[in-house]
Every structure is written in C-alpha cells, then in structure tokens.
Write an enzyme that holds these catalytic residues in place. Structure first.
Site: not given
Ligand SMILES: *Cc1c(COP(=O)(O)O)cnc(C)c1O
Length: 361
Positions: A38, A134, A259, A307
């Site tokens: 992801k 969640r 800055y 930046m």
């Molecule tokens: C992002 C995610 C993972 C992966 O987690 P890591 O800590 O990067 O290994 C696994 N399960 C869910 C539901 C996630 O959202």
C-alpha cells in the site's frame, strides 16, 4: 550525462527487497507471505516492488480498491487483498472485475454484497476486531456475520479471517496476548485461512504466525522497533535518499545560519548548502546536529531545514565540493536513526517523500 541526474532522488535496491522477503520466509517457513505494498509500497514504488517480489511472495495487500486496480493493471497475477475492502457498490464491482479479494469489516459491506453482488464469486476475509478498535466486527458479531455471508452465493468459499494487532512491537504486551486469545476462539468458527502478523508480530509473536504473514515495513528493510535497525535484524535497506551540495561558503563567529537564526557560529565554519528540504519530504522537525553522509563521512546539520535546502557543517570534510553527492538516509545512515532524530517513525519518512523526488532503480 551529469545534467540528466536529478537534483534529489531515491535509489531503490530491488535485490534487497527480495533478500528481505527471503529473510521473512526463514523466520516462519510454514506461513505464506501476503506482502503489503500500500501507499506506493511505502514510497518504494508499488509497480516495481510488486514485480521484484512476484516470485518471492504468495499474494499482495493494498489499502484501497484504487491501489488494487492499479496493481492489477500493471500485470500482477498474484492474489491481491484490499485491506479496507470496498467502500460502496461501485468499488464492489471493481473488486469483482479486477479479481481483488475484499476485507469485510462493517455491516454496510455485507448489505452491498447482498444487494449488488455480481456473477463472479468474490473471495473475502472477515476482519475481526480483537481489541484494536479500528476496523472490524466485534467478536460477539462474528457468528451472525459469518452465517449471513454463508447464505450469499456471490461469496467464494471458504471465507477467510484476519485481525490486526495494536501493540505487537512490545514482546511482553498483555493486550497482544488478549488479542491472540480472542482470535484463537474465533478462528474455530471459520473454515478459511487466517492472517494476523504485521512486521512487528513476525519478529516478536510466533503465536501470531497462523497461515499468512502480513508484513510491510520489514520487506523494505526497515525495523519496526525503536532503537533497532533493519540491518541488525538481518534485513537490507531498499531505499537510499540522495541530494547534492549546491553551495559552499564560510560562516564566521557570531553569525547565524538560516530561518530564525537558531544556529549561531562559534568558530569559523565551512558550511555546505544541500539541495533538499521539507518540500521533498526531509523532516523539518529534525534534531540539531543530525548527520548526513558526504564524501565518506557523517557531517552535522546546522540551522533549520527549509523547503528546498538544508545546511551542514563540512569543516571536517575537506572532500566536500559543490556537486558532491549527499546521502540523507540509506545503508550508510539508517532511516530508523533519522526518524528517531525527527521524533517520528520510519514509516512516515519513506511514505512522505513528495512528487519532486525522482526514483532510480
Ligand atoms: C499496513 C498494514 C500492515 C503492515 O504493517 P507493517 O507494520 O508495515 O508490517 C499489516 N496489516 C494491516 C491491516 C495494515 O494496515
């Protein structure tokens, strides 16, 4: 050729990605690997990462339907699991036409399935909320949801089960023990495969291995634990972030830099301006004197990150020149260490690079 080299870029070592997948296999040889790609593979490039991992892992996970569609469209033939499932009837149809597996976590999704499910039986994973609060059905809802799903012909059999751990990075955590016990009671009710472990759980909770591991961060060679690097866990970092020195000049005692004038010169200093800043994703919150890597050595950041640039003290680095390459993080300088110096976690740094940072294989 020099003019084709971008000012700021990441180098990505896809051999390291494969190495890390094999390291995961060694850790739990009997479990299958659901590789989490992801958020553009945590900033490492989803398409290229999935290609590199195609023969090393058993399936891929993304957060959203759009990511799954994009991954399928690049030619990925593996199973693809959408961790948040579909968010409306149209996304449900996309899951079906792109052969994505959906995680089901709320009653609305079951309703859309009953009302709009197409011809293709959809593979699904029930997300059980074992205590993270969640996404997911509460344990007392499971038997009803499962019974409901089993009446729907549009759902592929068997139905799978997953949960997510809230505190897996602590090996003594009582909450994780409660979550695992809750999951163990639930899995007896469901016929399909099970999946629990994120990266931290892979390294600390063998009881969470079950049928599938679901790691993200570890694949990219990064440690999920504060105070420990991926290298120390036998992983290889995949990303190196690079920029160049764009100016070198002296600063004299009593003068300040940048800055807010937060850094004041005590003795004559040879200062280098590096062409990268928070507009690229380098954290502005970085602690004073955090190192960058130039010409084979570490030199400290002085003054505020702006930046497009940051400033470093190269008084002890005679080889530093305009045009010298600077490593902000990578094998020489673990991203875990930079995250700690910025008061954050490595996830936010690798995911937070902006579009002007180019990628090179
Ligand atoms: C992002 C995610 C993972 C992966 O987690 P890591 O800590 O990067 O290994 C696994 N399960 C869910 C539901 C996630 O959202």
């Amino acid at each position: 050729m020099a003019d084709t080299v971008p000012s700021v870029y990441v180098q990505l070592d896809y051999q390291a990605l494969k190495h890390n997948a094999r390291r995961l296999r060694q850790q739990a040889p009997d479990a299958k690997l659901l590789a989490v790609v992801k958020a553009d593979a945590y900033g490492h490039g989803m398409t290229e990462s999935a290609k590199a991992l195609a023969d090393e892992v058993d399936a891929f996970a993304v957060a959203r339907v759009e990511e799954g569609v994009a991954l399928r469209e690049t030619g990925c033939r593996r199973r693809i699991v959408v961790l948040a499932g579909f968010a409306n009837a149209e996304q449900l149809r996309e899951c079906q036409s792109f052969k994505l597996e959906a995680v089901l976590h709320c009653p609305e999704q079951v309703h859309w399935l009953a009302a709009h499910g197409g011809e293709q039986p959809l593979p699904v994973w029930i997300k059980l909320d074992t205590g993270m609060n969640r996404l997911g059905f509460r344990p007392e809802q499971l038997s009803e949801v499962y019974a409901q799903l089993r009446t729907l012909s549009r759902i592929a059999r068997p139905i799978h089960l997953m949960t997510h751990l809230a505190c897996a990075d602590d090996p003594t955590d009582a909450m994780t023990q409660r979550q695992l016990a809750c999951f163990a009671r639930a899995r007896a009710q469901v016929a399909g495969e099970c999946c629990i472990a994120n990266s931290a759980a892979v390294l600390t909770w063998p009881d969470a291995y079950s049928d599938w591991l679901r790691p993200g961060l570890m694949l990219y060679g990064i440690s999920p634990f504060p105070g420990q690097t991926g290298l120390e866990l036998g992983l290889k970092p995949v990303m190196r972030l690079l920029a160049r020195i764009i100016a070198i000049k002296p600063v004299y005692p009593g003068e300040t830099v940048g800055y807010g004038g937060i850094w004041r010169c005590q003795k004559a200093t040879r200062m280098a301006v590096v062409g990268i800043g928070y507009g690229d994703g380098y954290p502005r919150e970085i602690a004073a004197h955090t190192p960058v890597w130039v010409a084979g050595r570490q030199v400290p950041i002085i003054g505020r990150v702006s930046m497009d640039m940051l400033t470093v003290d190269v008084s002890d680095c005679a080889d530093a020149r305009v045009g010298s390459e600077v490593v902000l993080w990578g094998g020489e300088l673990p991203v875990e260490r930079i995250a700690e110096a910025a008061g954050t976690i490595p996830y936010t740094l690798v995911c937070g690079l902006t579009r002007r940072v180019k990628r090179r294989g």
